[in-house]
Design a protein around this motif. Structure first.
Motif, PDB file in Angstrom:
ATOM      1  N   VAL A  89       0.829  -1.182   0.032  1.00 25.55           N
ATOM      2  CA  VAL A  89       0.093  -0.262  -0.174  1.00 25.55           C
ATOM      3  C   VAL A  89       0.737   1.247   0.023  1.00 25.55           C
ATOM      4  O   VAL A  89       2.045   1.234   0.244  1.00 25.55           O
ATOM      5  CB  VAL A  89      -0.843   0.102   1.282  1.00 25.55           C
ATOM      6  CG1 VAL A  89      -1.914  -1.200   1.107  1.00 25.55           C
ATOM      7  CG2 VAL A  89      -0.130  -0.059   2.328  1.00 25.55           C
ATOM      8  N   SER A  90       0.246   2.528   0.050  1.00 23.71           N
ATOM      9  CA  SER A  90       0.854   3.581   0.113  1.00 23.71           C
ATOM     10  C   SER A  90       1.609   3.807   1.664  1.00 23.71           C
ATOM     11  O   SER A  90       1.195   3.132   2.405  1.00 23.71           O
ATOM     12  CB  SER A  90       0.106   4.816  -0.171  1.00 23.71           C
ATOM     13  OG  SER A  90      -1.011   4.981   0.882  1.00 23.71           O
ATOM     14  N   PRO A  91       2.659   4.738   1.753  1.00 22.73           N
ATOM     15  CA  PRO A  91       3.291   4.640   2.893  1.00 22.73           C
ATOM     16  C   PRO A  91       2.417   5.064   4.005  1.00 22.73           C
ATOM     17  O   PRO A  91       2.193   5.036   5.171  1.00 22.73           O
ATOM     18  CB  PRO A  91       4.538   5.810   2.798  1.00 22.73           C
ATOM     19  CG  PRO A  91       4.692   5.659   1.240  1.00 22.73           C
ATOM     20  CD  PRO A  91       3.468   5.143   0.540  1.00 22.73           C
ATOM     21  N   GLU A  92       1.183   6.058   3.681  1.00 24.08           N
ATOM     22  CA  GLU A  92       0.224   6.569   4.435  1.00 24.08           C
ATOM     23  C   GLU A  92      -0.631   5.654   4.986  1.00 24.08           C
ATOM     24  O   GLU A  92      -1.096   5.197   6.036  1.00 24.08           O
ATOM     25  CB  GLU A  92      -0.527   7.546   3.743  1.00 24.08           C
ATOM     26  CG  GLU A  92       0.225   9.181   3.287  1.00 24.08           C
ATOM     27  CD  GLU A  92       1.067   8.775   2.104  1.00 24.08           C
ATOM     28  OE1 GLU A  92       2.032   9.800   2.077  1.00 24.08           O
ATOM     29  OE2 GLU A  92       0.929   7.980   1.398  1.00 24.08           O
ATOM     30  N   GLU A  93      -1.086   4.590   4.054  1.00 24.69           N
ATOM     31  CA  GLU A  93      -2.084   3.419   4.196  1.00 24.69           C
ATOM     32  C   GLU A  93      -1.182   2.561   5.276  1.00 24.69           C
ATOM     33  O   GLU A  93      -1.736   1.984   6.273  1.00 24.69           O
ATOM     34  CB  GLU A  93      -2.259   2.891   3.355  1.00 24.69           C
ATOM     35  CG  GLU A  93      -3.426   3.574   2.263  1.00 24.69           C
ATOM     36  CD  GLU A  93      -3.991   2.975   0.987  1.00 24.69           C
ATOM     37  OE1 GLU A  93      -5.024   2.314   0.808  1.00 24.69           O
ATOM     38  OE2 GLU A  93      -2.911   2.645   0.130  1.00 24.69           O
ATOM     39  N   TYR A  94       0.175   2.301   4.949  1.00 20.21           N
ATOM     40  CA  TYR A  94       0.924   1.790   5.963  1.00 20.21           C
ATOM     41  C   TYR A  94       0.953   2.032   7.285  1.00 20.21           C
ATOM     42  O   TYR A  94       0.868   1.398   8.383  1.00 20.21           O
ATOM     43  CB  TYR A  94       2.399   1.357   5.498  1.00 20.21           C
ATOM     44  CG  TYR A  94       3.349   0.664   6.321  1.00 20.21           C
ATOM     45  CD1 TYR A  94       3.369  -0.699   6.292  1.00 20.21           C
ATOM     46  CD2 TYR A  94       4.201   1.662   6.943  1.00 20.21           C
ATOM     47  CE1 TYR A  94       4.334  -1.452   7.064  1.00 20.21           C
ATOM     48  CE2 TYR A  94       5.122   0.837   7.939  1.00 20.21           C
ATOM     49  CZ  TYR A  94       5.067  -0.395   7.883  1.00 20.21           C
ATOM     50  OH  TYR A  94       5.902  -1.366   8.552  1.00 20.21           O
ATOM     51  N   ARG A  95       1.086   3.402   7.575  1.00 20.00           N
ATOM     52  CA  ARG A  95       1.179   3.904   8.757  1.00 20.00           C
ATOM     53  C   ARG A  95      -0.442   3.788   9.508  1.00 20.00           C
ATOM     54  O   ARG A  95      -0.399   3.531  10.871  1.00 20.00           O
ATOM     55  CB  ARG A  95       1.578   5.616   8.642  1.00 20.00           C
ATOM     56  CG  ARG A  95       2.918   5.671   8.647  1.00 20.00           C
ATOM     57  CD  ARG A  95       3.597   7.113   8.678  1.00 20.00           C
ATOM     58  NE  ARG A  95       3.077   7.919   7.791  1.00 20.00           N
ATOM     59  CZ  ARG A  95       3.530   8.028   6.830  1.00 20.00           C
ATOM     60  NH1 ARG A  95       4.659   7.534   6.154  1.00 20.00           N
ATOM     61  NH2 ARG A  95       3.199   8.810   5.612  1.00 20.00           N
ATOM     62  N   GLU A  96      -1.267   4.041   8.693  1.00 23.87           N
ATOM     63  CA  GLU A  96      -2.711   3.814   9.328  1.00 23.87           C
ATOM     64  C   GLU A  96      -2.881   2.370   9.716  1.00 23.87           C
ATOM     65  O   GLU A  96      -3.573   2.023  10.673  1.00 23.87           O
ATOM     66  CB  GLU A  96      -3.567   4.110   8.042  1.00 23.87           C
ATOM     67  CG  GLU A  96      -3.699   5.648   8.035  1.00 23.87           C
ATOM     68  CD  GLU A  96      -4.782   5.813   6.445  1.00 23.87           C
ATOM     69  OE1 GLU A  96      -5.329   4.994   6.138  1.00 23.87           O
ATOM     70  OE2 GLU A  96      -4.973   7.121   6.482  1.00 23.87           O
ATOM     71  N   HIS A  97      -2.355   1.449   9.101  1.00 23.62           N
ATOM     72  CA  HIS A  97      -2.367   0.020   9.386  1.00 23.62           C
ATOM     73  C   HIS A  97      -1.852  -0.289  10.750  1.00 23.62           C
ATOM     74  O   HIS A  97      -2.276  -1.010  11.672  1.00 23.62           O
ATOM     75  CB  HIS A  97      -1.666  -0.873   8.268  1.00 23.62           C
ATOM     76  CG  HIS A  97      -1.680  -2.389   8.647  1.00 23.62           C
ATOM     77  ND1 HIS A  97      -3.035  -3.171   8.675  1.00 23.62           N
ATOM     78  CD2 HIS A  97      -0.669  -3.202   9.033  1.00 23.62           C
ATOM     79  CE1 HIS A  97      -2.416  -4.303   9.282  1.00 23.62           C
ATOM     80  NE2 HIS A  97      -1.232  -4.308   9.350  1.00 23.62           N
ATOM     81  N   LEU A  98      -0.359   0.282  10.805  1.00 22.46           N
ATOM     82  CA  LEU A  98      -0.020   0.082  12.325  1.00 22.46           C
ATOM     83  C   LEU A  98      -0.688   0.895  13.362  1.00 22.46           C
ATOM     84  O   LEU A  98      -0.881   0.101  14.427  1.00 22.46           O
ATOM     85  CB  LEU A  98       1.493   0.834  12.016  1.00 22.46           C
ATOM     86  CG  LEU A  98       2.528   0.354  10.967  1.00 22.46           C
ATOM     87  CD1 LEU A  98       3.860   1.133  11.216  1.00 22.46           C
ATOM     88  CD2 LEU A  98       2.696  -1.037  11.315  1.00 22.46           C
ATOM     89  N   GLN A  99      -1.468   1.893  13.194  1.00 19.54           N
ATOM     90  CA  GLN A  99      -2.339   2.521  13.953  1.00 19.54           C
ATOM     91  C   GLN A  99      -3.464   1.706  14.304  1.00 19.54           C
ATOM     92  O   GLN A  99      -3.846   1.663  15.607  1.00 19.54           O
ATOM     93  CB  GLN A  99      -2.510   3.935  13.559  1.00 19.54           C
ATOM     94  CG  GLN A  99      -3.295   4.654  14.720  1.00 19.54           C
ATOM     95  CD  GLN A  99      -2.404   4.967  16.142  1.00 19.54           C
ATOM     96  OE1 GLN A  99      -1.313   5.395  15.725  1.00 19.54           O
ATOM     97  NE2 GLN A  99      -3.064   4.703  17.015  1.00 19.54           N
ATOM     98  N   ASP A 100      -4.079   1.091  13.371  1.00 17.93           N
ATOM     99  CA  ASP A 100      -4.997   0.316  13.495  1.00 17.93           C
ATOM    100  C   ASP A 100      -4.678  -0.939  14.469  1.00 17.93           C
ATOM    101  O   ASP A 100      -5.592  -1.273  15.322  1.00 17.93           O
ATOM    102  CB  ASP A 100      -5.462  -0.255  12.152  1.00 17.93           C
ATOM    103  CG  ASP A 100      -6.632  -1.114  12.446  1.00 17.93           C
ATOM    104  OD1 ASP A 100      -7.972  -0.630  12.880  1.00 17.93           O
ATOM    105  OD2 ASP A 100      -6.808  -2.268  11.855  1.00 17.93           O
ATOM    106  N   LEU A 101      -3.669  -1.515  14.358  1.00 11.78           N
ATOM    107  CA  LEU A 101      -3.055  -2.586  15.042  1.00 11.78           C
ATOM    108  C   LEU A 101      -3.045  -2.166  16.319  1.00 11.78           C
ATOM    109  O   LEU A 101      -3.350  -3.001  17.415  1.00 11.78           O
ATOM    110  CB  LEU A 101      -1.866  -3.210  14.619  1.00 11.78           C
ATOM    111  CG  LEU A 101      -1.610  -3.991  13.258  1.00 11.78           C
ATOM    112  CD1 LEU A 101      -0.567  -4.528  12.946  1.00 11.78           C
ATOM    113  CD2 LEU A 101      -2.792  -5.243  13.431  1.00 11.78           C
TER     114      LEU A 101
END
Length: 319
Positions: free
Chosen positions: A280-292
């Motif tokens: 995914v995009s870097p922004e979506e990657y950071r959102e995934h980490l925050q979701d976890l």
């Protein structure tokens, strides 16, 4: 003119043309300055990382070398079958050639040269593919276990007071490999079971999320037996060995969800050790980490079996 004489005269033009045709084929196969994109992938998927084209190029080059060798061998076989077949009017045994040193030297040296060239390119590419950066953008500990996968994202998420360097769960990872991890990496994790499904594609197994265009260094550990971490479009796989930590890095350059699997027969449910990789995009990657982190999956899962003495010594003596 006798029938034998007419047969010999009719064969001469063919004898002159066959070597010319073989040489022309070899030149066409070897002298073209083409890239990996100009050749078929020969069963390989489309590369999805910056490193994968090197692997695809080596694969294509090996097939090209095999094809040239095959054409040469087939040509020599056909030459012998056509031009040295038994004459209809002669039944005696043709002259036998024994102890021809030039020919024996040729069929000894040529295979050695072919093997040496393949070895050179393989060693060159392997060395490049196993190089790791001292400052990768991201570090992920991939944990293999019977019968699924866990992913420790060694990232500074800011969701807890923990730190990867002091986490007991990561004690099995050598200090030399932990040097690339940020000091404030409190981290998040994801862990799967064979019954998991990717929410977008429905493919079986847990999903590892990676950012596009950023370097990701994998640290591979096992809790039980030998597994193998293989993301198919990355064209790269590496063993996940208990007591011996491996590492490699990639830079994903294509968004999408890709299939991954264990490529080492690891037991009765080996076929169910599947996973997915979503780039995914870097922004979506950071959102995934925050979701976890929001789901409470902070910190780390146990990485695996501590290093064996032999593996520890190998790490200590590594240049």
């Amino acid at each position: 003119m006798s029938p034998n004489g007419s047969d010999r005269s009719s064969r001469r033009p063919m004898r002159r043309k066959l070597p010319q045709a073989l040489i022309a084929g070899l030149v066409l196969a070897t002298a073209t300055g083409c890239t990996y994109e100009d050749f078929p992938r020969l069963g390989m998927p489309s590369p999805a990382t910056e490193e994968a084209p090197r692997i695809l190029s080596l694969w294509q080059g090996s097939w090209a070398a095999a094809l040239v060798t095959g054409v040469l061998v087939w040509g020599l076989i056909l030459w012998a079958v056509i031009f040295y077949r038994r004459s209809r009017t002669k039944v005696e045994v043709p002259p036998q050639t024994r102890y021809n040193l030039p020919i024996e030297a040729l069929y000894t040296l040529v295979p050695l040269i072919v093997i040496s060239v393949l070895f050179y390119f393989t060693a060159r590419d392997q060395t490049e593919l196993l190089k790791t950066s001292e400052q990768p953008d991201h570090v992920i500990n991939v944990v293999g276990f019977q019968w699924s996968w866990g992913f420790n994202y060694l990232e500074p998420v800011g969701a807890s007071d923990g730190d990867a360097h002091s986490a007991e769960e990561l004690a099995a990872i050598p200090e030399s490999m932990m040097e690339v991890v940020p000091e404030n990496a409190d981290g998040v994790y994801d862990i799967g079971i064979p019954a998991d499904r990717d929410p977008e594609t429905g493919n079986p197994g847990p999903t590892l999320v990676l950012p596009e265009g950023e370097t990701v260094q994998f640290i591979l550990t096992s809790r039980d037996v030998i597994h193998s971490f293989w993301v198919v479009p990355f064209l790269m796989k590496q063993d996940v060995i208990p007591g011996h930590t491996n590492t490699f890095q990639v830079t994903p350059n294509k968004q999408g969800t890709f299939l991954g699997k264990c490529a080492e027969l690891c037991g009765v449910d080996h076929a169910r050790m599947l996973f997915n990789v979503r780039v995914v995009s870097p922004e979506e990657y950071r959102e995934h980490l925050q979701d976890l982190a929001d789901r409470g999956q902070t910190g780390y899962i146990p990485a695996g079996i501590p290093q064996t003495e032999a593996a520890t010594n190998a790490e200590t003596n590594r240049p």
